[in-house]
Enzyme design. Structure first.
Site, mmCIF file in Angstrom:
data_model
loop_
_atom_site.group_PDB
_atom_site.id
_atom_site.type_symbol
_atom_site.label_atom_id
_atom_site.label_comp_id
_atom_site.label_asym_id
_atom_site.label_seq_id
_atom_site.Cartn_x
_atom_site.Cartn_y
_atom_site.Cartn_z
ATOM 1 N N THR A 184 0.844 -1.181 0.000
ATOM 2 C CA THR A 184 0.000 0.000 0.000
ATOM 3 C C THR A 184 0.878 1.228 0.000
ATOM 4 O OG1 THR A 184 -1.563 1.309 1.267
ATOM 5 C CG2 THR A 184 -0.211 -0.187 2.534
ATOM 6 N N GLU A 329 -5.018 -2.780 4.128
ATOM 7 C CA GLU A 329 -4.748 -3.419 5.423
ATOM 8 C C GLU A 329 -5.947 -4.167 5.976
ATOM 9 O OE1 GLU A 329 -3.875 -0.399 4.513
ATOM 10 O OE2 GLU A 329 -2.004 0.266 5.433
ATOM 11 N N LYS A 431 -8.279 22.016 9.615
ATOM 12 C CA LYS A 431 -8.484 22.506 10.986
ATOM 13 C C LYS A 431 -8.610 24.017 10.955
ATOM 14 C CE LYS A 431 -6.471 18.659 13.389
ATOM 15 N NZ LYS A 431 -5.287 18.037 12.837
ATOM 16 N N TRP A 436 -12.687 20.983 13.277
ATOM 17 C CA TRP A 436 -12.442 20.200 12.063
ATOM 18 C C TRP A 436 -13.531 20.439 11.027
ATOM 19 C CZ3 TRP A 436 -10.648 14.602 13.709
ATOM 20 C CH2 TRP A 436 -9.439 14.726 14.400
HETATM 21 P P1 AMP Z 1 -6.312 1.548 -0.173
HETATM 22 O O1 AMP Z 1 -5.482 0.881 0.856
HETATM 23 O O2 AMP Z 1 -5.537 2.022 -1.348
HETATM 24 O O3 AMP Z 1 -7.476 0.687 -0.556
HETATM 25 O O4 AMP Z 1 -6.908 2.879 0.468
HETATM 26 C C1 AMP Z 1 -7.659 2.849 1.633
HETATM 27 C C2 AMP Z 1 -8.212 4.213 1.909
HETATM 28 O O5 AMP Z 1 -9.152 4.618 0.915
HETATM 29 C C3 AMP Z 1 -8.976 4.317 3.197
HETATM 30 O O6 AMP Z 1 -8.142 4.403 4.313
HETATM 31 C C4 AMP Z 1 -9.812 5.576 2.951
HETATM 32 O O7 AMP Z 1 -9.065 6.747 3.174
HETATM 33 C C5 AMP Z 1 -10.120 5.484 1.467
HETATM 34 N N1 AMP Z 1 -11.466 4.930 1.292
HETATM 35 C C6 AMP Z 1 -11.813 3.674 0.981
HETATM 36 N N2 AMP Z 1 -13.147 3.549 0.898
HETATM 37 C C7 AMP Z 1 -13.683 4.751 1.178
HETATM 38 C C8 AMP Z 1 -15.011 5.280 1.283
HETATM 39 N N3 AMP Z 1 -16.091 4.540 1.044
HETATM 40 N N4 AMP Z 1 -15.155 6.596 1.622
HETATM 41 C C9 AMP Z 1 -14.081 7.365 1.849
HETATM 42 N N5 AMP Z 1 -12.811 6.933 1.763
HETATM 43 C C10 AMP Z 1 -12.606 5.648 1.440
#
Ligand code: AMP
Length: 528
Positions: A184, A329, A431, A436
């Protein structure tokens, strides 16, 4: 007293045995790089996976060895998923959209022994070949490319399979054995490897097919638009044969709305999954061409927050939209937004939430001192998760203590019904005067304006308030709108102090290799 039930390890090979016996004729349809369609059954797919395992064993691949893939979604990549993992080796999917230096870093960090690659990535690999010391050779998938002189060995995938045994019997091993590896780049610093086990994959697949997950069954045909190099295409390559669902794999054409529409309609796809940008492009295309998706029942959208406008446009076409949240993760399924009751219509606010945790995942939100915050839909906190398919530590940091709760780096609210909403990444939250402001909520509102193609909100340094929101927009082709008009659009929708101070009109908003808005790049570009 111990229970007296059979103790069978949860192995990915069990999915194969199940699908081979019960669903041997279900089809895997792939759109190849040249636009032709390829069809094969699960029986054929898994016979080829067994051939691959036996061929890899002949190459000297042993349990625990890493074999990487650099490939789009197609039947061959699917065969690699099973052929590598069921042997006890680790299927390491690499994202070809990363910068070459990152690909080199990841292949080196994982110490991959072989790399199975689509030939179109050979030029990228040639540029970094000298840095890939652990790599013994390449296995070329599409077969059309020229073998690279930069590598000691390069083998043709189909020739390799021809020499393999279609009845190869996989060994049985401990269910905690590593099965797949995915890096990641969502975290700071170098990409980090998340190492899934057979057990975690099986449990995650059960959760994935459950009614309030994907709700996947043998009556379905599923098309994962999400790439197989991005968190195992959200687990769909495992969940589909487990459920007996047919698979449609869009190859390198996933970003092409015309090809996608053709596949969804002509292959009778009932469910699909991908990131918001893909669906945005698809509904724009459908609108322009006056087309419908009559057979599509459900659509899972995740990876970043879908806007209400997008959800409504899809729902207006009779599609059930399921927003979902997860991360590399978390394998990735964490929460899915499905109706919790049969009767009541859901409010706009309910429709866009990331949804309730699927059984197996526990959530909590905490404040800066680690105190748990209430599930009142108001309190913003750092989102933490735990469960049997959540990463305890990253690959290469086996000596560190495993995490009790995984810190997601997301900021969220959870409402009394257990439905979670992501408001920001921790590092993107704005912020203002110590309070927030949710950039995702402000983006969501801008996206509902008819002139806006894409919107991002970032914090801009401010002498009095520390930070103030700046709205960045890409306008739809041929449409004009003033800054004031866009800012007025926020009136009555959020607290006054949340309304952005200004609008920056840009031609393009930068995205990361996994399709998310890159706020880091955006901030750099707009620094002045
Ligand atoms: P990845 O590991 O590349 O799949 O990215 C994970 C991240 O994508 C999460 O920690 C979020 O920040 C973002 N993410 C995934 N699903 C959503 C969702 N439905 N709404 C907002 N952010 C999301």
């Amino acid at each position: 007293m111990r229970g007296l039930m059979m103790d069978m390890p949860l192995l990915i090979g069990n999915i194969v045995r199940h699908a081979e016996r019960v669903y041997p004729q279900r089809e895997v349809v792939s759109l190849l790089h040249d636009g032709r369609k390829h069809r094969q059954s699960y029986a054929e797919t898994f016979a080829r996976a067994r051939r691959l395992s036996s061929a890899l064993q002949q190459l000297g691949i042993e349990a625990g060895d890493r074999v990487a893939t650099l490939a789009w979604n197609d039947h061959r990549h699917l065969e690699c998923y099973y052929g590598i993992s069921c042997l006890g080796a680790v299927c390491h999917t690499v994202n070809p959209r990363l910068f070459p230096e990152q690909i080199a870093y990841i292949l080196d960090h994982a110490a991959d022994r072989w790399l199975v690659t689509d030939t179109e990535f050979l030029p990228v690999l040639a540029g970094i070949a000298k840095e890939l010391e652990s790599l013994e050779g390449l296995i070329l998938l599409a077969g059309a490319g020229e073998p690279s002189a930069d590598f000691i060995r390069s083998l043709d995938y189909e020739e390799l399979l021809a020499g393999g045994d279609p009845d190869f019997a996989w060994p049985e091993f401990d269910e905690r054995t590593a099965a797949a590896l995915c890096y990641t780049s969502g975290t700071t610093g170098h990409p980090k490897g998340v190492l899934y086990s057979h057990r975690s994959v099986i449990l995650h697949s059960y959760a994935g097919i459950s009614a309030d997950g994907f709700g996947l069954s043998a009556r379905d045909i599923i098309l994962p638009v999400v790439p197989m190099f991005h968190v195992n295409a959200w687990g769909i390559p495992y969940a589909a044969p487990m459920a007996g669902a047919g698979l449609v794999l869009p190859g390198r054409h996933a970003g092409n709305p015309r090809a996608l529409t053709e596949l969804l309609n002509n292959e009778a796809v009932s469910i699909t999954a991908g990131v918001p940008t893909v669906w945005q492009a698809l509904v724009d295309y459908l609108d322009e061409e006056g087309l419908e998706l009559p057979g599509l029942e459900r659509l899972v959208v995740g990876g970043s927050a879908p806007s209400l406008a997008l959800i409504q446009r899809l729902m207006a076409r009779g599609i059930e939209v399921r927003p979902a949240w997860g991360m590399t993760e978390t394998s990735p399924l964490g929460t899915v937004n499905t109706p919790a009751r049969r009767d009541a219509a859901r409010s706009d606010e309910e429709l866009v939430r990331a949804g309730r945790p699927i059984f197996g995942i526990e959530l909590r939100i905490v404040d800066d001192s680690g105190q748990e915050l209430p599930w009142d839909g108001q309190a913003f906190g750092a989102l933490q998760v735990r469960g049997p398919w959540v990463c305890a530590r990253y690959y290469g940091s086996e000596d560190s203590a495993p995490a009790d709760w995984f810190d997601t780096g997301d900021v969220a609210t959870i409402d009394p019904s257990g439905s979670m909403q992501i408001t920001d990444r921790t590092k993107d939250v704005i912020k203002s005067g110590g309070e927030w402001i949710s950039s995702i909520e402000l983006e969501n509102i801008a996206m509902a304006h008819p002139a806006v193609q894409e919107a991002a909100v970032i914090g801009r340094p401010h002498p009095k308030w520390d930070e103030r929101p700046l709205l960045v927009v890409v306008l739809r082709d041929g449409v004009e709108v003033s800054e004031q008009e866009l800012l007025d659009f926020y009136q009555g929708k959020v607290a006054k102090w949340w309304i952005p101070d200004a609008v920056a009109f840009v031609d393009e908003i930068p995205h990361t290799a996994t399709g998310k808005i890159s706020k880091l790049k955006l901030k750099e570009r707009l620094r002045d």
